[in-house]
Enzyme design. Structure first.
Site, mmCIF file in Angstrom:
data_model
loop_
_atom_site.group_PDB
_atom_site.id
_atom_site.type_symbol
_atom_site.label_atom_id
_atom_site.label_comp_id
_atom_site.label_asym_id
_atom_site.label_seq_id
_atom_site.Cartn_x
_atom_site.Cartn_y
_atom_site.Cartn_z
ATOM 1 N N HIS A 15 40.288 22.904 23.290
ATOM 2 C CA HIS A 15 39.661 23.157 24.592
ATOM 3 C C HIS A 15 38.153 22.906 24.519
ATOM 4 C CE1 HIS A 15 38.574 25.536 28.229
ATOM 5 N NE2 HIS A 15 37.549 25.884 27.477
ATOM 6 N N GLU A 16 37.495 23.467 23.493
ATOM 7 C CA GLU A 16 36.041 23.308 23.378
ATOM 8 C C GLU A 16 35.651 21.840 23.190
ATOM 9 O OE1 GLU A 16 33.835 25.580 23.948
ATOM 10 O OE2 GLU A 16 35.352 27.129 24.228
ATOM 11 N N HIS B 56 35.520 19.762 26.314
ATOM 12 C CA HIS B 56 34.260 19.747 27.063
ATOM 13 C C HIS B 56 33.388 18.574 26.617
ATOM 14 C CE1 HIS B 56 34.790 23.398 29.333
ATOM 15 N NE2 HIS B 56 34.964 24.145 28.261
ATOM 16 N N GLU C 93 36.528 24.091 33.118
ATOM 17 C CA GLU C 93 37.427 24.873 32.260
ATOM 18 C C GLU C 93 38.873 24.426 32.424
ATOM 19 O OE1 GLU C 93 36.557 26.968 29.885
ATOM 20 O OE2 GLU C 93 34.468 26.482 30.380
ATOM 21 N N ASP D 167 41.161 22.761 29.474
ATOM 22 C CA ASP D 167 42.515 23.245 29.167
ATOM 23 C C ASP D 167 43.517 22.097 29.204
ATOM 24 O OD1 ASP D 167 41.666 25.816 28.838
ATOM 25 O OD2 ASP D 167 42.439 26.576 30.737
#
Length: 475
Positions: free
Chosen positions: A335-336, A339, A415, A419
């Site tokens: 997930h990070e 970004h 976000e 995901d």
């Protein structure tokens, strides 16, 4: 008729009185709006005493009740601290606190031989006194939050001695950055001529990029111990995942966040081909803090605060399982890194710098308006630092509120996209379970008022994220 008469009377007031009144009115309007939203959410905490049907599969009743009580306590604290902050700010404005502090700092400068012509020195003294006042008035609230609320709910791991040393260290480090940067910014504005706002913007851009670059390597280690993630399966799988998405990973660190709190986190930092990943030890179920003596003797080079702080931390025993399994940690990192891969970091930097340039451009126009200074008690002088304070903090406050809301909406969108990226990596199931565990470990309350969450939540509510992960059509 009475209302229109009062409106007419207000417009007949001098410009500085109208400005001052508008600033106070807007400040209290925002405060009342925030209080209204907080009370809506507080009602949710009070009335939702049983796990809703849609959450029964992901949250047990004991954890649900713990999180409800934790959020209720935080809500009460937020109400009183927010009220104090608003009243304090109002008193400072009404009773001329800003011009008084400017005059006081000028007298201090005079004692050491710096007259009125040394405006930058005067400004630095003002900043020092203002930040000292803010630190001292905020200290009781911080103490209560840490040693009453966080302690009560099992998150605090600090002793009072460690807390006070940490607070002093933070203040000193802040001054070491704030004062030199501020002096250079004021100097650039002074000598920049008609295009000073461009030079000021470029300077703040460079400073922000430098701080982002050095923070994790040189500033954060002053407060927390960073240890290279030991060789093993987790590190290998992180490196493989980074390589698969072309993330230029150079190092993976574990930060000893458990010495402060049980809360967990993970982040990456660095520019270009020099990226690092930092994992909180509280995130890792299968990680234990290395023995200090072994670590220091190993010569591995972990950066630490060097204060012997580990002896000042409350001894804690894990009486419950906390953190995520390796597969879930990888999903959180997926997930990070999403970004990064989706350009969210770059987009946020661009938005921030566009906003900064716009604000400095408007500042260049408004700084010449003497009525702005007069509105806050500066009738005979227009110090540059005071102009920055008035315009950026007070005059821009309506714009800042709107911008903050727009960025919150954008953050929630980012976000969901991150995901979805983790899901494309095949990590949907692990991210699903990781989100549930992290929510449980941090005692997040999974039910929220729609208006409160829309205004405040930079991350979507837990249930929405879980539903999106289960949705086969998510992209």
């Amino acid at each position: 008729m009475g209302m229109w008469a009062s409106m007419d009377a207000m417009w007949e007031l001098p410009a500085e009185k109208r400005i001052f009144g508008a600033v106070l009115l807007f400040s209290w309007t925002v405060y009342l709006w925030e209080t209204f939203l907080a009370q809506r959410q507080r009602r949710i905490y009070k009335t939702t005493t049983h796990v809703p049907l849609e959450l029964e599969q992901i949250m047990d009743s004991e954890t649900f009740e713990k999180s409800r009580l934790y959020q209720l306590d935080k809500s009460t604290f937020s109400f009183w601290s927010g009220l104090y902050s608003e009243v304090e700010g109002t008193f400072i404005l009404l009773f001329g606190g800003i011009p008084y502090l400017w005059s006081l700092s000028g007298r201090f400068c005079g004692y050491v031989g710096f007259g009125p012509e040394y405006e930058i020195i005067h400004s630095l003294m003002f900043l020092l006194l203002a930040t000292l006042f803010s630190a001292l008035t905020g200290l009781p609230w911080s103490l209560y939050n840490t040693f009453v609320i966080e302690e009560k709910h099992g998150f605090n791991h600090q002793t009072l001695d460690f807390f006070m040393k940490d607070a002093i260290k933070k203040f000193v480090v802040t001054q070491c950055i704030l004062l030199p940067v501020s002096s250079l910014l004021l100097y650039i504005i002074k000598i920049g001529g008609d295009y000073f706002f461009i030079y000021a913007w470029l300077f703040t851009l460079v400073v922000s990029l430098v701080l982002v670059t050095i923070y994790a390597d040189y500033i954060a280690p002053l407060f927390d111990k960073f240890t290279p993630l030991p060789e093993g399966k987790l590190k290998q799988e992180i490196e493989v995942m980074a390589k698969n998405i072309d993330f230029p990973l150079t190092k993976v660190y574990v930060v000893e966040g458990s010495k402060r709190s049980s809360h967990s986190n993970a982040y990456f930092y660095g520019f270009f081909k020099n990226k690092r990943i930092v994992l909180f030890d509280t995130l890792l179920e299968e990680y234990s803090v290395p023995n200090k003596d072994v670590q220091e003797g190993s010569g591995m080079g972990p950066r630490s605060d060097g204060e012997g702080d580990s002896e000042e931390i409350k001894p804690t025993v894990k009486n419950k399982k906390q953190g995520c399994k390796n597969e879930e940690v990888l999903a959180v990192l997926g997930h990070e890194l999403g970004h990064w891969k989706l350009g969210h970091t770059v987009k946020n930097i661009i938005i921030s710098q566009m906003n900064s340039f716009l604000c400095f451009s408007l500042f260049a126009v408004l700084i010449r308006r003497k009525e702005l200074f007069a509105a806050f008690g500066f009738y005979d002088s227009q110090p540059t630092l005071i102009g920055l304070l008035i315009i950026f903090q007070f005059i821009f406050s309506p714009y800042n509120e709107v911008l903050s809301f727009c960025l919150t909406v954008l953050s929630r969108r980012f976000e969901f996209q991150a995901d979805a990226f983790a899901k494309k990596l095949g990590k949907a199931k692990d991210l699903y379970s990781a989100l549930i565990k992290l929510n449980k470990d941090n005692l997040g309350f999974p039910v929220s008022d729609w208006l409160f969450s829309m205004w405040h939540y930079s991350h979507p509510p837990l249930l929405e994220r879980l539903q999106a992960l289960k949705n086969p059509k998510q992209d």
